[in-house]
Scaffold this motif. Structure first.
Motif, short mmCIF file in Angstrom:
data_model
loop_
_atom_site.label_atom_id
_atom_site.label_comp_id
_atom_site.label_asym_id
_atom_site.label_seq_id
_atom_site.Cartn_x
_atom_site.Cartn_y
_atom_site.Cartn_z
N GLU A 1 0.75 -1.26 0.21
CA GLU A 1 -0.13 -0.04 0.08
C GLU A 1 0.90 1.32 0.10
N PHE B 1 2.97 6.61 -7.27
CA PHE B 1 2.20 7.41 -7.74
C PHE B 1 2.60 8.75 -7.63
N PHE C 1 3.01 16.07 -12.72
CA PHE C 1 2.14 15.14 -13.71
C PHE C 1 2.50 15.46 -14.86
N LYS D 1 -1.95 -0.08 -4.55
CA LYS D 1 -2.24 0.81 -3.43
C LYS D 1 -3.88 0.41 -2.83
N ILE E 1 -7.69 -3.22 5.25
CA ILE E 1 -9.22 -3.00 6.16
C ILE E 1 -10.00 -4.06 6.26
N VAL F 1 -17.05 -1.85 -5.69
CA VAL F 1 -17.14 -1.47 -4.49
C VAL F 1 -18.30 -1.67 -3.64
N TYR G 1 -4.00 15.61 -10.72
CA TYR G 1 -3.72 16.40 -9.34
C TYR G 1 -5.00 15.91 -8.33
N THR H 1 -6.77 13.06 -8.60
CA THR H 1 -6.69 11.60 -8.15
C THR H 1 -5.52 11.45 -7.23
N LEU H 2 -4.35 12.38 -7.33
CA LEU H 2 -3.45 12.06 -6.16
C LEU H 2 -4.25 12.57 -4.72
N ALA I 1 -6.32 9.59 -3.85
CA ALA I 1 -5.25 8.59 -3.26
C ALA I 1 -4.88 8.67 -2.03
N LEU J 1 -7.64 7.99 0.47
CA LEU J 1 -7.68 6.37 0.67
C LEU J 1 -6.57 6.02 1.71
N PHE J 2 -5.29 6.52 1.47
CA PHE J 2 -4.34 6.13 2.04
C PHE J 2 -4.49 6.32 3.73
N ALA K 1 -7.48 7.05 5.15
CA ALA K 1 -8.43 6.09 5.68
C ALA K 1 -7.91 4.64 6.09
N VAL K 2 -6.85 4.11 4.97
CA VAL K 2 -6.64 3.03 5.66
C VAL K 2 -5.78 2.86 6.86
N VAL L 1 -7.85 3.34 10.00
CA VAL L 1 -8.42 2.17 10.28
C VAL L 1 -7.50 1.27 11.12
N LEU L 2 -6.47 1.09 10.33
CA LEU L 2 -5.41 0.10 10.80
C LEU L 2 -5.09 0.56 12.39
#
Lengths: 150, 182
Positions: free
Chosen positions: A78, A85, A99, A127, A135, B57, B145, B147-148, B151, B154-155, B157-158, B161-162
């Motif tokens: 991950e 990226f 980019f 990722k 999760i 999803v 930009y 999308t970064l 990402a 999401l990173f 969020a993971v 949670v962990l």
């Protein structure tokens, strides 16, 4: 039967899982790699990859799935995906701006075309796949522990 | 258009069932039916990228929700203030309908979007990025930009949670943790 086959679901589910889980994984890889040609992309493919490992975990129990992709490996992939990226974005500065699509575009409709877009798809796929599996493992283990205490 | 309306009615019925059903597992499955209907709607509107993402999803969320709800001892919210709650809900519905009456008239007609920036993306996307799938050329080249940022969300969020769920954070003061379950 060995010990690892005692937990999890019934023999029918296990046999079907053994036959299909590889194909689900390959389909996820296909969706990631062909994100710039056909519908799909890094996010959808990554979720399918995560679902293949979740499939394994639901059918065979957590030990078998965690031996294929342990929690530490998932965290590693991950972080690697996220950094990859970002690195692709930063490498755009070699030609001017963030980019920038700095790799030659190539011929349309080919697998090796579109410059950095396939690389970004691979990074996002890594990722998302590893992150969502992590999760799921964390939440499933939380539930297991809760059940054991009661 | 007819099949769209049928699917929309199906989704609305599914959502109502999800709210009204007493059993939590049935409620989760009704939510899943709503999501799968939405995925077919995306396919009918010729957006396969969104349809694939919605489908996978939805399935992932369904698995996680079923894992979470299979235990029966989840708390139900059964307060006695139903009159107060209903008045507030109806008030907000009336307010949003009043605002939406003006706002929806300003939107372009269904199927005829305003194509100011999108027209140049459609015209020059293939020559500028070389990607045949224009959706991926937009999200990973023109709007990379964004999308970064996604990402990064999401990173985070993971990681969140962990961090919250791991054994280390929930142990009692003098409890010893075994090595293998971190």
């Amino acid at each position: 039967m060995s010990k690892e086959h005692e937990q999890g679901m019934s023999v029918i589910v296990k046999t079907v899982t053994r036959l299909t889980v590889g194909m689900i994984f390959l389909y996820g890889v296909y969706i990631v790699l062909h994100g710039h040609i056909s519908p799909g992309g890094g996010f959808a493919g990554g979720v399918i990859i995560a679902l293949s490992f979740i499939h394994l975990m639901l059918a065979y129990g957590k030990d078998v799935a965690l031996r294929k992709l342990s929690k530490k490996t998932a965290s590693f992939f991950e972080s690697t995906g996220a950094l990859l990226f970002l690195a692709i974005g930063l490498l755009g500065f070699s030609g001017g701006y963030f980019f920038l699509n700095f790799i030659p575009k190539g011929e349309a409709f080919r697998l090796f075309s579109a410059g950095t877009i396939p690389l970004c798809n691979i990074a996002i796929g890594l990722k998302v796949g590893a992150g969502l599996f992590a999760i799921f493992v964390a939440l499933a283990m939380l539930k297991l522990e809760k059940g054991e205490k009661k | 258009m007819l099949e769209l309306y049928i699917l929309l009615i199906f989704m609305i019925i599914g959502a109502i069932v999800a709210i009204e059903v007493k059993d939590l597992l049935s409620s989760v499955i009704a939510v899943g039916a709503v999501g799968l209907g939405l995925s077919i709607v995306f396919l009918l509107l010729k957006a396969p990228d969104v349809a694939i993402t919605q489908l996978v999803v939805e399935i992932l969320c369904l698995i996680i929700l079923i894992q979470a709800t299979l235990k029966k001892d989840l708390p139900f919210s059964t307060t006695g203030r139903w009159f107060f709650n209903t008045v507030i809900a109806i008030g907000f519905i009336a307010l949003f309908l009043y605002i939406a009456k003006d706002a929806l008239q300003l939107l372009p007609e269904f199927g005829n979007p305003i194509m100011r920036v999108a027209r140049s993306y459609l015209a020059e996307g293939l020559t500028k990025t070389g990607a045949v799938n224009l959706v991926s050329s937009v999200i990973l080249d023109f709007r990379a930009y964004d999308t970064l940022g996604e990402a990064t969300v999401l990173f985070t969020a993971v990681i969140g949670v962990l961090t919250l769920v791991r054994r280390q954070g929930r142990k009692k003061e003098n409890e010893v943790i075994e090595k293998d379950d971190e």
